[in-house]
Scaffold this active site. Sequence first.
Site, short mmCIF file in Angstrom:
data_model
loop_
_atom_site.label_atom_id
_atom_site.label_comp_id
_atom_site.label_asym_id
_atom_site.label_seq_id
_atom_site.Cartn_x
_atom_site.Cartn_y
_atom_site.Cartn_z
N ASP A 207 20.80 20.99 20.34
CA ASP A 207 22.05 22.15 20.29
C ASP A 207 23.13 20.99 19.94
O ASP A 207 23.77 20.25 20.27
CB ASP A 207 22.55 21.57 22.24
CG ASP A 207 23.25 22.62 22.93
OD1 ASP A 207 24.13 23.10 21.75
OD2 ASP A 207 23.33 23.18 24.20
N VAL A 208 23.63 22.46 19.77
CA VAL A 208 25.17 21.74 18.22
C VAL A 208 26.03 21.38 18.99
O VAL A 208 26.96 20.53 18.68
CB VAL A 208 25.06 22.69 16.66
CG1 VAL A 208 24.57 22.72 15.99
CG2 VAL A 208 25.96 24.18 17.67
N TYR B 186 34.93 34.64 21.30
CA TYR B 186 34.38 34.30 20.24
C TYR B 186 35.32 34.79 19.40
O TYR B 186 35.80 33.81 17.72
CB TYR B 186 33.37 35.74 20.02
CG TYR B 186 32.90 35.87 18.84
CD1 TYR B 186 31.86 34.94 18.28
CD2 TYR B 186 33.15 36.89 17.80
CE1 TYR B 186 31.18 35.04 17.37
CE2 TYR B 186 32.19 37.41 16.55
CZ TYR B 186 31.32 36.66 16.74
OH TYR B 186 30.15 36.11 15.76
N ALA B 187 36.43 35.32 19.52
CA ALA B 187 37.73 35.96 18.08
C ALA B 187 38.45 34.70 18.43
O ALA B 187 38.49 34.44 16.68
CB ALA B 187 38.06 36.43 18.54
N LYS C 231 35.95 32.26 16.02
CA LYS C 231 35.52 32.66 14.96
C LYS C 231 37.20 32.09 13.95
O LYS C 231 37.44 31.99 13.00
CB LYS C 231 35.48 33.78 14.59
CG LYS C 231 34.39 34.51 15.18
CD LYS C 231 32.81 33.08 14.87
CE LYS C 231 32.08 33.62 14.57
NZ LYS C 231 30.36 32.60 14.18
P1 NAP Z 1 21.97 35.17 16.29
O1 NAP Z 1 20.61 36.63 15.86
O2 NAP Z 1 22.02 35.31 17.88
O3 NAP Z 1 21.25 33.91 15.76
C1 NAP Z 1 22.18 32.44 15.88
C2 NAP Z 1 20.94 31.27 16.10
O4 NAP Z 1 22.19 30.50 16.70
C3 NAP Z 1 19.53 32.21 17.55
O5 NAP Z 1 18.41 31.28 16.43
C4 NAP Z 1 19.87 30.90 18.42
O6 NAP Z 1 19.12 30.27 19.77
C5 NAP Z 1 21.05 29.79 17.29
N1 NAP Z 1 21.94 29.10 18.52
C6 NAP Z 1 22.25 29.76 19.54
N2 NAP Z 1 23.51 28.16 20.26
C7 NAP Z 1 22.47 27.73 19.39
C8 NAP Z 1 23.39 26.16 20.17
N3 NAP Z 1 24.66 25.45 20.90
N4 NAP Z 1 22.38 24.77 18.73
C9 NAP Z 1 21.81 25.43 17.74
N5 NAP Z 1 21.32 26.40 17.80
C10 NAP Z 1 21.86 27.93 18.58
O7 NAP Z 1 22.65 35.07 15.86
P2 NAP Z 1 23.39 35.69 14.01
O8 NAP Z 1 23.35 37.10 13.90
O9 NAP Z 1 22.00 35.64 12.99
O10 NAP Z 1 24.98 35.34 13.46
C11 NAP Z 1 24.48 33.75 12.97
C12 NAP Z 1 26.48 33.22 12.86
O11 NAP Z 1 27.28 34.70 12.02
C13 NAP Z 1 26.83 33.30 14.50
O12 NAP Z 1 27.55 32.09 14.03
C14 NAP Z 1 27.46 34.40 13.87
O13 NAP Z 1 28.72 34.64 15.05
C15 NAP Z 1 27.98 34.72 12.96
N6 NAP Z 1 27.99 36.22 12.78
C16 NAP Z 1 27.76 37.31 13.10
C17 NAP Z 1 27.86 38.44 12.63
C18 NAP Z 1 26.53 40.08 12.45
O14 NAP Z 1 27.15 40.82 12.53
N7 NAP Z 1 25.34 39.72 12.81
C19 NAP Z 1 29.08 39.06 12.36
C20 NAP Z 1 30.03 37.72 11.81
C21 NAP Z 1 29.43 36.75 12.90
P3 NAP Z 1 18.39 30.99 20.63
O15 NAP Z 1 17.91 32.25 19.66
O16 NAP Z 1 17.92 30.10 20.87
O17 NAP Z 1 19.46 31.68 20.93
#
Ligand code: NAP
Length: 250
Positions: free
Chosen positions: A60-61, A151-152, A155
Amino acid sequence: MTQRIAIVTGAARGIGAAIATRLGRDGFAVAVLDLDADACAGTVAAITGAGGTALAVGADVAVTEQVEAAVARVAAELGPPTVLVNNAGILRDNLIFKMTDDDWDSVIGVHLRGAFLMSRAVQRHQTEQRYGRIVNLSSTSAQGNRGQANYATAKAGLQGLTKTLAIELGKFGVTVNAIAPGFIETDMTAATAARLGVSFEDFKSGVSAAIPVGRIGQPEDVAATAAFLVSAEAGFVTGQVIYVSGGPAD
Ligand code: NAP
């Protein structure tokens, strides 16, 4: 070889999995870190199946002891990590009047505290090697987004962390940049559609109509940008926020 070891957090799925897979293809030994080590199996298999090296790491980060143990394990089993991608993230969207303490603390904890803890642990190896790359996942939401005060804020905070670490670590050969994606097709955006009560297909077509390049983003779009920022040739690019959003959003 010591300069080719990368840690990608939240790499079991979504953007993190795409970045880890891309870095594996580019020759990095990749620590695929996520909450549950077993959930990393698919990403690890994608990397090793293509002839690369990968290690599943559960942590857990947001928890100091787990971060310290995870980074020590990567250093022991793969070698000193010089590349870090802080990608782990969660959403707990709510308008301010409905946002709970836990909604706030958990989002700030994973994104901001998580990136701080991981960066602090990894920079020890980077400064020792006098080489390193950190990439933080910000978002277009850093500019403000309804229902995302937590979240905002996280980020936007990551952009401040990025610029500050770029200043502090530059003299050690370490660059620090942020990628701010717009709408990327992952479980995270699918969950947002579900929360809003619209089908993911309708949600995606509605969003893409407003994006200048006429489509939504894919995890590979983010991975390609990360691959450049962690490359040796990107050594004069630091403290930047690169918007990967299909338009000039900033
Ligand atoms: P995602 O599909 O929800 O994947 C996020 C991953 O992070 C999941 O595997 C999750 O594990 C893991 N995680 C959550 N909490 C954690 C913790 N405390 N320690 C270690 N791992 C943890 O999200 P994504 O869409 O790929 O997004 C990845 C990043 O890009 C995030 O930072 C997100 O805010 C950013 N982002 C995404 C978008 C978008 O449109 N998708 C846009 C802008 C920014 P679990 O499955 O166990 O929860």
